[in-house]
Design a protein around this motif. Structure first.
Motif, PDB file in Angstrom:
ATOM      1  N   ASN A  54      47.099  22.199  38.261  1.00 28.43           N
ATOM      2  CA  ASN A  54      47.195  21.715  36.965  1.00 28.43           C
ATOM      3  C   ASN A  54      45.806  22.499  36.021  1.00 28.43           C
ATOM      4  O   ASN A  54      44.859  22.004  35.661  1.00 28.43           O
ATOM      5  N   ILE A  55      46.088  23.685  36.558  1.00 31.16           N
ATOM      6  CA  ILE A  55      44.678  24.573  35.912  1.00 31.16           C
ATOM      7  C   ILE A  55      45.147  25.162  34.360  1.00 31.16           C
ATOM      8  O   ILE A  55      45.959  25.675  34.242  1.00 31.16           O
ATOM      9  N   ARG A  56      44.206  25.070  33.405  1.00 28.43           N
ATOM     10  CA  ARG A  56      44.728  25.300  32.028  1.00 28.43           C
ATOM     11  C   ARG A  56      43.615  26.157  31.625  1.00 28.43           C
ATOM     12  O   ARG A  56      42.571  26.071  31.447  1.00 28.43           O
ATOM     13  N   VAL A  57      44.214  27.591  31.181  1.00 30.74           N
ATOM     14  CA  VAL A  57      43.493  28.441  30.554  1.00 30.74           C
ATOM     15  C   VAL A  57      44.042  29.113  29.226  1.00 30.74           C
ATOM     16  O   VAL A  57      45.212  29.649  29.553  1.00 30.74           O
ATOM     17  N   TYR A  58      43.365  28.762  28.296  1.00 29.74           N
ATOM     18  CA  TYR A  58      43.921  29.048  27.047  1.00 29.74           C
ATOM     19  C   TYR A  58      43.011  29.483  25.855  1.00 29.74           C
ATOM     20  O   TYR A  58      42.023  29.001  26.050  1.00 29.74           O
ATOM     21  N   ASN A  59      43.471  30.446  24.944  1.00 27.78           N
ATOM     22  CA  ASN A  59      42.604  30.762  23.816  1.00 27.78           C
ATOM     23  C   ASN A  59      41.362  31.306  24.264  1.00 27.78           C
ATOM     24  O   ASN A  59      40.240  30.854  23.480  1.00 27.78           O
ATOM     25  N   ASN A  60      41.227  32.178  25.216  1.00 23.01           N
ATOM     26  CA  ASN A  60      40.019  32.763  25.588  1.00 23.01           C
ATOM     27  C   ASN A  60      40.246  34.291  25.008  1.00 23.01           C
ATOM     28  O   ASN A  60      41.499  34.875  24.973  1.00 23.01           O
ATOM     29  N   THR A  61      39.135  34.922  24.631  1.00 23.42           N
ATOM     30  CA  THR A  61      39.294  36.283  24.396  1.00 23.42           C
ATOM     31  C   THR A  61      38.437  37.060  25.165  1.00 23.42           C
ATOM     32  O   THR A  61      37.264  36.922  25.532  1.00 23.42           O
ATOM     33  N   ILE A  62      39.210  38.059  25.903  1.00 23.36           N
ATOM     34  CA  ILE A  62      38.541  38.897  26.971  1.00 23.36           C
ATOM     35  C   ILE A  62      38.746  39.998  26.920  1.00 23.36           C
ATOM     36  O   ILE A  62      40.000  40.874  26.478  1.00 23.36           O
ATOM     37  N   VAL A  63      37.672  41.136  26.401  1.00 23.22           N
ATOM     38  CA  VAL A  63      37.730  42.611  25.950  1.00 23.22           C
ATOM     39  C   VAL A  63      36.948  43.270  26.961  1.00 23.22           C
ATOM     40  O   VAL A  63      35.779  42.883  27.369  1.00 23.22           O
ATOM     41  N   VAL A  64      37.667  44.194  27.615  1.00 22.73           N
ATOM     42  CA  VAL A  64      36.671  44.874  28.779  1.00 22.73           C
ATOM     43  C   VAL A  64      36.983  46.573  28.383  1.00 22.73           C
ATOM     44  O   VAL A  64      37.756  46.809  27.437  1.00 22.73           O
ATOM     45  N   ASP A  65      36.262  47.306  28.885  1.00 26.38           N
ATOM     46  CA  ASP A  65      36.231  48.835  28.527  1.00 26.38           C
ATOM     47  C   ASP A  65      35.517  49.422  29.718  1.00 26.38           C
ATOM     48  O   ASP A  65      34.979  48.732  30.919  1.00 26.38           O
ATOM     49  N   THR A  66      35.843  50.695  29.918  1.00 25.70           N
ATOM     50  CA  THR A  66      35.172  51.545  30.865  1.00 25.70           C
ATOM     51  C   THR A  66      33.911  51.667  30.761  1.00 25.70           C
ATOM     52  O   THR A  66      33.270  52.130  29.511  1.00 25.70           O
ATOM     53  N   VAL A  67      33.043  51.216  31.633  1.00 27.92           N
ATOM     54  CA  VAL A  67      31.506  51.291  31.249  1.00 27.92           C
ATOM     55  C   VAL A  67      30.978  52.050  32.700  1.00 27.92           C
ATOM     56  O   VAL A  67      31.048  51.692  33.597  1.00 27.92           O
ATOM     57  N   ALA A  68      30.379  53.146  32.229  1.00 27.19           N
ATOM     58  CA  ALA A  68      29.522  53.958  33.458  1.00 27.19           C
ATOM     59  C   ALA A  68      30.912  54.421  34.176  1.00 27.19           C
ATOM     60  O   ALA A  68      31.945  54.778  33.809  1.00 27.19           O
ATOM     61  N   ALA A  69      31.106  54.006  35.564  1.00 26.22           N
ATOM     62  CA  ALA A  69      32.029  54.590  36.444  1.00 26.22           C
ATOM     63  C   ALA A  69      33.057  53.417  36.466  1.00 26.22           C
ATOM     64  O   ALA A  69      33.922  53.334  37.341  1.00 26.22           O
ATOM     65  N   PHE A  70      33.020  52.330  35.656  1.00 25.96           N
ATOM     66  CA  PHE A  70      33.776  51.095  36.168  1.00 25.96           C
ATOM     67  C   PHE A  70      34.693  50.739  35.201  1.00 25.96           C
ATOM     68  O   PHE A  70      34.257  50.945  34.091  1.00 25.96           O
ATOM     69  N   SER A  71      35.948  50.738  35.647  1.00 32.35           N
ATOM     70  CA  SER A  71      36.910  50.380  34.575  1.00 32.35           C
ATOM     71  C   SER A  71      37.587  49.183  35.043  1.00 32.35           C
ATOM     72  O   SER A  71      38.692  49.045  35.844  1.00 32.35           O
ATOM     73  N   PRO A  72      37.250  48.181  34.584  1.00 32.73           N
ATOM     74  CA  PRO A  72      37.719  46.624  35.148  1.00 32.73           C
ATOM     75  C   PRO A  72      39.033  46.544  34.918  1.00 32.73           C
ATOM     76  O   PRO A  72      39.505  46.866  33.630  1.00 32.73           O
ATOM     77  N   THR A  73      39.875  45.431  35.437  1.00 32.29           N
ATOM     78  CA  THR A  73      41.108  45.016  35.139  1.00 32.29           C
ATOM     79  C   THR A  73      40.793  43.740  34.186  1.00 32.29           C
ATOM     80  O   THR A  73      39.844  43.035  34.506  1.00 32.29           O
TER      81      THR A  73
END
Length: 739
Positions: A392-411
């Motif tokens: 019963n894990i509830r994950v809702y209405n979050n805003t997740i913004v990622v970008d390539t920073v230096a050598a890292f390109s996160p999922t």
């Protein structure tokens, strides 16, 4: 003070003569007037322990005297700007504070500055704890401990508005020496902790820690919570970097563990964890082995770890009924949000409680995941091989913004397990989030079909892939199929893949990540209460009200400043501005939230329908989202919404089965064939359904018609005879321009 057994000695004589003073070595530990000192006792660097009276005019001088004269009910004041050397031993029922200008400093060298040992109701306020340096000192700055051997709780300890610097272990540490003793009602508020944790060989360090694991009393399935009703609010933690090569995580900002009931609110943790090299890394602010801890409205900036974790916020192993909400993380090496259950099977079986009923909602993560071992914006997963875990894990209405920073390109979003753990037992809902990938990393990596994933915005600026069980898909339809029909409900897509059009998705302040006023994101989210039974909070990340009567839901942590305008004339009352064909319009019926807002489009003849002519300016192609809130009257099965030109050469009709709750079918002809079909069908309160579709309007058109009617199933449109009250009950129709 001197005790005889458990009783404090008030008078001490040799023969008939009263003893004037008792020393331990060179330290005064008793004299007859200690019990008769005023309620407020003053200390100053210019004072005198021998001749002082403890008044502001004639203060005492040293911490040794403070430790001797303290009695329950007394307030001990230390002159602001002065420095006092040694360790302050806080006594039960005493208040310790500064007076005058600024704060007094307790310079403790290589020792602790303030120790609250079994100090019931003691308060330490507005003092500076200064150690010899974070790589030199080997102790905590301020330590509150319950050292009772029996099951006795220490109540209502307060550590407020202090400053702690230069300690090798934790800045502020609340702990126990034995079980089942602990701290209840502990308050750690408005403190500044800087430059600590760099001289602790064992790990588990942070700026502020409330726990019992140091004494090995952890695992709430084995040891019920040591601490209860803890408050950690308004604190700032900076540069608690940890010690390299420690055997466990070092350099967290704030940790709450072995606790039942807690509030962690309005804290800032920044630039911590830089020296962490263990695979169990630190996190900015987190809880583990805890029940009912709420972490809200905090900020974590640039949390670091050379290996795992290093994220902003975390509900980790053994958490139950805990909440992450309204938090902001940015520039961390690990995920902004971590929902994770670690493996405790190396310890006695089921040492941890099952990870269950935890919530992450209305959080904002910006450009997190900047290291190779934790390259994720949000991470959800487990390595605990227990079938009853992760429920019963509830994950809702979050805003997740990622970008390539230096050598890292996160999922942007990762959901996976470690160590071959089967994730098929997991249950929960991941809904109404924004996952915005601006860089070259994956949009998502999902390795479960057990959790429900619906109503999210997944958008990659560079068109990067969505991964499911190790396979990358460029097509949303392919990913949905491969993921076990995630983002597919009631026969329609629930996913939104267009750019959410945030105010400034390259910005650095939370308001930058609010949907812009014209964002097409408005209204595409799920009603998570009607669909999944999840009660929504009353405000968004920015504090904007979320009325209980909302009918349009927007993914992400923030509502748009201005909702998209409904372009229809009188959308809730069809008596005016509408074409009524072969119907009896019955008003005053119960709507989605009771009242009398609904109407029945009751069939009077087989072609019963309502329509509204729509006019617009030629010259640009337009995209409209049209629909309504409907439910059947009598034995009607389908509702049809549609669009057509007056000559009927161009049309689009969509049939929704509002009994079974499924998209039935759609037909298009003429210019509407150029539109990419997008349909949504969602539950709403009181048996209503939201039904809608999107279509393109050619740039040369200046009008078409919005149409709605009760119907038999596809392919017949309408086809219903009158009688029995047959019709379509509506609680409003809408038209939004979304492109």
């Amino acid at each position: 003070m001197i005790n005889l057994g458990s009783a404090e000695i008030g008078d001490l004589r040799v023969g008939a003569s009263q003893v004037a003073r008792v020393y331990l070595g060179e330290d005064i530990i008793w004299q007859p007037n200690f019990d008769s000192l005023p309620a407020a006792i003053y200390f100053s660097a210019a004072g005198n322990d021998d001749t002082g009276a403890g008044t502001q005019a004639a203060p005492f001088k040293t911490l040794k005297m403070a430790n001797a004269v303290a009695r329950a009910g007394k307030t001990l004041y230390f002159r602001g700007g002065d420095t006092f050397t040694g360790t302050l031993l806080a006594r039960p029922g005493c208040v310790y504070n500064s007076y005058g200008t600024g704060k007094a400093t307790i310079s403790s060298g290589n020792s602790e500055a303030i120790l609250l040992d079994n100090a019931d109701s003691a308060q330490v306020r507005r003092l500076i704890a200064q150690g010899s340096g974070t790589t030199v000192n080997g102790t905590h700055g301020i330590r509150a401990i319950n050292s009772h051997s029996e099951g006795i709780q220490i109540d209502d300890v307060v550590i407020d508005s202090c400053e702690v610097r230069g300690y090798g272990r934790n800045g502020i540490f609340a702990t126990v020496a034995n079980y089942p003793s602990g701290l209840t009602g502990l308050q750690i508020t408005n403190n500044i902790v800087e430059d600590c944790t760099q001289n602790d060989e064992r790990g588990h360090t942070g700026g502020i820690i409330v726990a019992a694991e140091e004494a090995d009393f952890w695992g709430l399935a084995t040891y019920p919570a040591s601490h209860r009703d803890v408050v950690v609010t308004g604190n700032t933690v900076r540069r608690c970097k940890g010690k390299r090569d420690a055997p466990n995580h070092v350099g967290s900002g704030i940790i709450v563990a072995q606790t039942e009931g807690g509030l962690v609110e309005n804290n800032l943790a920044e630039d911590c964890g830089e020296n962490s090299t263990n695979q169990a890394g630190p996190v900015g602010i987190w809880a583990w082995d805890a029940i009912g801890v709420v972490i809200r409205k905090n900020t974590v900036l640039r949390q670091r770890s050379a290996r795992s974790d290093g994220g902003g916020f975390d509900l980790d192993g053994g958490c139950k009924d805990c909440v992450l909400e309204y938090n902001f993380s940015m520039g961390c090496t690990g995920p902004g949000i971590i929902i994770f259950s670690f493996d405790d099977t190396a310890y006695p079986a089921n040492k941890l409680l099952d990870y269950s009923n935890n919530v992450a909602r209305y959080n904002l993560s910006v450009r997190d995941g900047q290291t190779v071992r934790s390259e994720f914006g949000m991470f959800i997963g487990t390595m605990r091989p227990v079938a009853s875990d992760f429920q019963n894990i509830r994950v809702y209405n979050n805003t997740i913004v990622v970008d390539t920073v230096a050598a890292f390109s996160p999922t942007c979003l990762s959901i996976q397990t470690f160590g071959g753990v089967d994730f098929s037992h997991a249950t929960g809902v991941i809904a109404n989030n924004i996952f915005l990938q601006k860089g070259a990393g994956l949009l998502c990596d999902v390795r479960t079909t057990a959790m429900l994933i619906h109503g999210n915005c997944f958008h990659s600026v560079q068109g990067t892939a969505m991964r499911s069980f190790g396979f990358d898909w460029d097509s949303v339809d392919q990913w949905i199929s491969a993921s076990g029909n995630q983002e597919f409900l009631h026969g329609t897509h629930t996913i939104f893949v267009d750019n959410p059009q945030l105010v400034n998705d390259s910005g650095s302040t939370p308001a930058d990540f609010r949907p812009a006023d014209a964002s097409p994101l408005y209204g595409v989210g799920m009603d998570i209460n009607s669909e999944f039974g999840i009660a929504r909070p009353t405000e968004d990340f920015l504090g904007n009200a979320l009325p209980a009567t909302h009918v349009f839901f927007t993914p992400g942590a923030m509502e748009p400043a201005t909702p998209l305008p409904n372009l229809l004339t009188s959308p809730n009352v069809l008596n005016t501005g509408w074409e009524l064909n072969d119907i009896d319009l019955i008003s005053g019926l119960p709507g989605m939230f009771g009242g009398t807002s609904a109407q029945n489009i009751r069939v009077d003849a087989e072609g019963a329908a309502v329509g509204q002519l729509r006019t617009f300016t030629a010259g640009t192609e337009k995209i409209f989202r049209r629909g309504g809130f409907v439910k059947p009257a009598a034995d009607v099965i389908d509702a049809v919404i549609g669009n057509r030109r007056s000559n009927e050469a161009d049309y689009w009709w969509t049939w929704f089965d509002i009994v079974a709750g499924e998209l039935d079918n759609a037909d298009a002809w003429g210019a509407y064939l150029d539109s990419v079909p997008r349909y949504r069908m969602q539950k709403r309160p009181n048996g209503f359904w939201l039904i809608m579709h999107e279509m393109k309007i050619p740039s040369t058109w200046t009008q078409d018609k919005f149409w709605a009617q009760p119907s038999v199933p596809h392919p017949v449109r309408g086809g219903i005879n009158d009688g029995l009250g047959r019709g379509l009950i509506h609680d409003g129709f809408f038209e939004f321009r979304v492109g």
